[in-house]
Design an enzyme around this catalytic site. Structure first.
Site, PDB file in Angstrom:
ATOM      1  N   LYS A  10       7.210  10.120   0.083  1.00  0.00           N
ATOM      2  CA  LYS A  10       5.943   9.788  -0.560  1.00  0.00           C
ATOM      3  C   LYS A  10       5.347   8.613   0.215  1.00  0.00           C
ATOM      4  CE  LYS A  10       4.147   6.961  -3.298  1.00  0.00           C
ATOM      5  NZ  LYS A  10       2.769   6.843  -2.788  1.00  0.00           N
ATOM      6  N   GLU A  19      13.683  -2.341   1.092  1.00  0.00           N
ATOM      7  CA  GLU A  19      13.202  -3.305   2.092  1.00  0.00           C
ATOM      8  C   GLU A  19      11.932  -3.897   1.506  1.00  0.00           C
ATOM      9  OE1 GLU A  19      11.350  -5.174   4.324  1.00  0.00           O
ATOM     10  OE2 GLU A  19      10.843  -3.496   5.641  1.00  0.00           O
ATOM     11  N   CYS A  22       6.068  -7.935   6.440  1.00  0.00           N
ATOM     12  CA  CYS A  22       7.058  -8.536   5.540  1.00  0.00           C
ATOM     13  C   CYS A  22       7.821  -9.700   6.175  1.00  0.00           C
ATOM     14  CB  CYS A  22       8.014  -7.472   5.014  1.00  0.00           C
ATOM     15  SG  CYS A  22       8.671  -6.435   6.311  1.00  0.00           S
ATOM     16  N   GLU A  57       4.204 -14.496  -1.529  1.00  0.00           N
ATOM     17  CA  GLU A  57       3.866 -13.684  -0.352  1.00  0.00           C
ATOM     18  C   GLU A  57       2.353 -13.410  -0.384  1.00  0.00           C
ATOM     19  OE1 GLU A  57       5.227  -9.520  -0.061  1.00  0.00           O
ATOM     20  OE2 GLU A  57       5.868 -10.024   1.970  1.00  0.00           O
TER      21      GLU A  57
HETATM   22  O1  TXE Z   1       2.808  -2.339  -2.690  1.00  0.00           O
HETATM   23  P1  TXE Z   1       3.624  -1.288  -3.566  1.00  0.00           P
HETATM   24  P2  TXE Z   1       1.225  -2.594  -2.686  1.00  0.00           P
HETATM   25  C1  TXE Z   1       3.823  -6.511  -0.695  1.00  0.00           C
HETATM   26  C2  TXE Z   1       2.651  -7.361  -0.223  1.00  0.00           C
HETATM   27  C3  TXE Z   1       1.473  -6.691  -0.842  1.00  0.00           C
HETATM   28  C4  TXE Z   1       2.054  -6.305  -2.185  1.00  0.00           C
HETATM   29  C5  TXE Z   1       1.351  -5.191  -2.910  1.00  0.00           C
HETATM   30  O2  TXE Z   1       2.785  -8.662  -0.718  1.00  0.00           O
HETATM   31  O3  TXE Z   1       0.371  -7.549  -0.993  1.00  0.00           O
HETATM   32  O4  TXE Z   1       3.372  -5.891  -1.878  1.00  0.00           O
HETATM   33  O5  TXE Z   1       1.181  -4.058  -2.054  1.00  0.00           O
HETATM   34  C6  TXE Z   1       4.611   3.112  -4.097  1.00  0.00           C
HETATM   35  N1  TXE Z   1       7.351   4.022  -8.356  1.00  0.00           N
HETATM   36  N2  TXE Z   1       4.209  -5.489   0.265  1.00  0.00           N
HETATM   37  O6  TXE Z   1       0.677  -2.679  -4.066  1.00  0.00           O
HETATM   38  O7  TXE Z   1       2.898  -1.034  -4.830  1.00  0.00           O
HETATM   39  C7  TXE Z   1       3.212   3.033  -3.532  1.00  0.00           C
HETATM   40  O8  TXE Z   1       2.484   4.189  -3.840  1.00  0.00           O
HETATM   41  C8  TXE Z   1       7.527   4.487  -7.114  1.00  0.00           C
HETATM   42  C9  TXE Z   1       5.314  -5.793   1.137  1.00  0.00           C
HETATM   43  O9  TXE Z   1       0.613  -1.605  -1.808  1.00  0.00           O
HETATM   44  O10 TXE Z   1       5.022  -1.780  -3.612  1.00  0.00           O
HETATM   45  C10 TXE Z   1       3.512   2.883  -2.038  1.00  0.00           C
HETATM   46  O11 TXE Z   1       3.833   4.150  -1.470  1.00  0.00           O
HETATM   47  N3  TXE Z   1       6.716   4.155  -6.080  1.00  0.00           N
HETATM   48  C11 TXE Z   1       5.845  -4.591   1.825  1.00  0.00           C
HETATM   49  C12 TXE Z   1       4.754   1.990  -2.043  1.00  0.00           C
HETATM   50  O12 TXE Z   1       5.316   2.125  -3.352  1.00  0.00           O
HETATM   51  C13 TXE Z   1       5.697   3.314  -6.332  1.00  0.00           C
HETATM   52  C14 TXE Z   1       4.858  -3.591   2.269  1.00  0.00           C
HETATM   53  C15 TXE Z   1       4.475   0.513  -1.785  1.00  0.00           C
HETATM   54  O13 TXE Z   1       3.499   0.045  -2.689  1.00  0.00           O
HETATM   55  C16 TXE Z   1       5.471   2.783  -7.614  1.00  0.00           C
HETATM   56  C17 TXE Z   1       3.815  -3.357   1.280  1.00  0.00           C
HETATM   57  C18 TXE Z   1       6.356   3.172  -8.661  1.00  0.00           C
HETATM   58  N4  TXE Z   1       6.226   2.716  -9.897  1.00  0.00           N
HETATM   59  C19 TXE Z   1       3.511  -4.326   0.356  1.00  0.00           C
HETATM   60  N5  TXE Z   1       4.396   1.964  -7.562  1.00  0.00           N
HETATM   61  C20 TXE Z   1       6.874  -4.831   2.894  1.00  0.00           C
HETATM   62  N6  TXE Z   1       8.137  -4.853   2.509  1.00  0.00           N
HETATM   63  O14 TXE Z   1       6.547  -4.937   4.060  1.00  0.00           O
HETATM   64  C21 TXE Z   1       3.951   1.976  -6.283  1.00  0.00           C
HETATM   65  N7  TXE Z   1       4.725   2.798  -5.529  1.00  0.00           N
END
Ligand code: TXE
Length: 486
Positions: A169, A244, A278, A379
């Site tokens: 996904k 991660e 990250c 962050e």
């Molecule tokens: O992340 P999400 P978001 C951090 C960074 C950013 C913040 C929010 O600080 O500003 O997170 O970003 C899926 N069950 N990072 O909102 O929501 C979602 O569809 C299963 C750090 O975009 O964590 C996407 O595919 N999946 C990070 C993925 O999770 C779910 C990189 C990431 O989205 C879900 C990105 C659920 N309940 C953001 N809710 C890094 N480690 O580098 C969302 N998703």
């Protein structure tokens, strides 16, 4: 969507707006529980038919993965263009990212030849023990938008090399390249059902995937908040999980560092990928005696950073992922000012030079940051650097570790003893000495504390996608006789 080797359309779609131009860019199918069910069934059938993937020699899987990577090499320009437009990043970084994804794939393919096992031969003459590594099964992969291809390739080729099948996904914001590479797998002869992609939101598709009993493991890259929720949901079914998550890396610069390379490393570390990274070096801890001069030089360097549209070949920094995220980053900047940090450069949205329709934020540096301030703790995920001074080695270590995150940190000094001793005390999965954001396919990557569970890359990365099985074999009485003794 890509399920069981074919495209699937849905009536409902998700529209993606270009972060750099503010205009419609792509439309993706919006999946739900039904599509997740179909994809998991396809992945399960492909896994259970041992003769097509999970049970064939690792060398055969390696060859198939290598054929697939050759097609990705062929399509690098196309993939990089999609990635640049969807994420808003400059094209040269998108190309570099595609090449790095290929490198990860090549390494993972090679590992398929040498998945380790043990033979236990000292448990008595009547016994033999085998310790083998088996593919975990069907892996659900949930990936983010900041590095859609690299975050995927830190998982996918490793899981394939181990013999797993997958349902991916991707982020609803950046699904393009994931769908493209999935379709290329078919062209390369990877059997249908081994790689499936369901597009849609985290709330529907993500939740359906983590809750599906037919999925053996979830491998997730994203925010710590969502990572914790996924870990809880996986615990209900005792599903394996790899996470991660976010970070708040510090670069510690001692007065005896090579100042020019430290300036390079810190500047690169806070602006790479617009700070949407990250392991971003978002905190600079600088020894007080050199702080003023160092900050002055860093500000000068930051003035030269070029911000541009995705097709600008010279750009260093692109657009933030969407408007709300830009507002969140600008909100952190306002909080920094309100809480008393000194804004040295940047701090605003950029709208000149054709950037007016996109979500561009100027590289921003704050000095005088203290550990209670929000910009020190949270962050931000934008091009914002928080600078704090220290007087002693102990204080530097304490400040660096004063965070819930633990993904990466940097140490800059010419004193090798100090570098190694400080590295040992830093609570993070990676430490960079006199460099920053260096990466190698062989080196495991992952976090301490709230930055995650498990490791990606290296042999450790592949082993995450395996289960250990111990097989005890009872041997019969020595019942043979040599011919000449008869
Ligand atoms: O992340 P999400 P978001 C951090 C960074 C950013 C913040 C929010 O600080 O500003 O997170 O970003 C899926 N069950 N990072 O909102 O929501 C979602 O569809 C299963 C750090 O975009 O964590 C996407 O595919 N999946 C990070 C993925 O999770 C779910 C990189 C990431 O989205 C879900 C990105 C659920 N309940 C953001 N809710 C890094 N480690 O580098 C969302 N998703």
């Amino acid at each position: 969507m890509w399920i069981n080797g074919g495209w699937l359309k849905t009536a409902k779609t998700i529209e993606r707006t270009s972060p750099a131009h503010g205009a419609p860019l792509a439309r993706f199918a919006e999946g739900g529980e039904g599509e997740v069910g179909a994809a998991v069934a396809a992945a399960r059938a492909a896994f259970d038919n041992r003769s097509i993937w999970s049970g064939i020699p690792g060398s055969e899987r390696a060859k198939a993965i290598t054929r697939w990577l050759e097609l990705i090499v062929r399509d690098t320009d196309r993939l990089a263009t999609i990635e640049a437009e969807e994420v808003g990043k400059p094209i040269r970084f998108a190309k570099g990212e595609t090449e790095w994804a290929i490198e990860l794939g090549r390494y993972a393919a090679a590992l398929a030849y040498q998945i380790p096992g043990d033979l236990v031969n000292n448990i008595g003459d009547a016994n033999l023990g085998l310790v083998s590594r088996e593919p975990r099964g069907v892996i659900g992969m949930i990936t983010p938008w900041n590095f859609p291809l690299v975050t995927l390739f830190q998982k996918l080729p490793f899981a394939l090399a181990a013999g797993c099948t997958v349902v991916i996904k991707p982020s609803e914001l950046t699904a393009g390249t994931t769908l493209e590479v999935a379709a290329l797998a078919r062209e390369a002869g990877i059997p249908d059902g081994v790689i499936n992609v369901v597009t849609g939101s985290g709330r529907t598709v993500g939740e359906a995937l983590t809750g599906h009993p037919g999925v053996d493991m979830i491998s997730f890259t994203g925010s710590t908040v969502v990572g914790k929720r996924i870990a809880q949901r996986c615990a209900e079914q005792m599903k394996r999980v790899g996470l991660e998550l976010g970070g708040k890396a510090a670069n510690i610069v001692f007065a005896d560092a090579d100042i020019d390379s430290a300036i390079d490393g810190i500047a690169f570390g806070y602006i790479l990928n617009q700070g949407e990274e990250c392991v971003q070096g978002t905190r600079l801890l600088i020894e007080e005696s050199i702080a003023d001069d160092f900050i002055r030089q860093l500000v000068e360097r930051s003035r030269k950073i070029r911000i541009g549209l995705p097709d600008d070949e010279q750009a260093d920094v692109g657009a933030l992922i969407h408007e709300q995220h830009m507002e969140k980053v600008l909100g952190y900047i306002r909080t920094g000012v309100e809480q008393g940090a000194k804004l040295e450069i940047g701090g605003e949205r950029l709208t000149g030079d054709g950037l007016g329709k996109g979500y561009f934020v100027a590289p921003t540096i704050f000095s005088g940051v203290t550990p209670e301030m929000t910009i020190f703790r949270e962050e931000i995920f934008g091009p914002v650097l928080a600078v704090t001074t220290f007087k002693t080695v102990e204080e530097a270590i304490r400040l660096a570790n004063d965070t819930n995150y633990g993904l990466g940190n940097g140490v800059w000094t010419k004193d090798i003893d100090k570098a190694i001793q400080v590295s040992r005390e830093l609570k993070s999965g990676t430490v960079y000495v006199n460099t920053f954001l260096e990466t190698s396919v062989q080196m495991p990557f992952g976090g301490f504390k709230d930055s995650g569970l498990g490791r990606e890359n290296g042999m450790d990365g592949l082993l995450e996608f395996t289960e250990v099985k111990s097989t005890f074999i009872k041997l019969g009485k020595r019942g043979y006789a040599l011919p000449h003794t008869v």
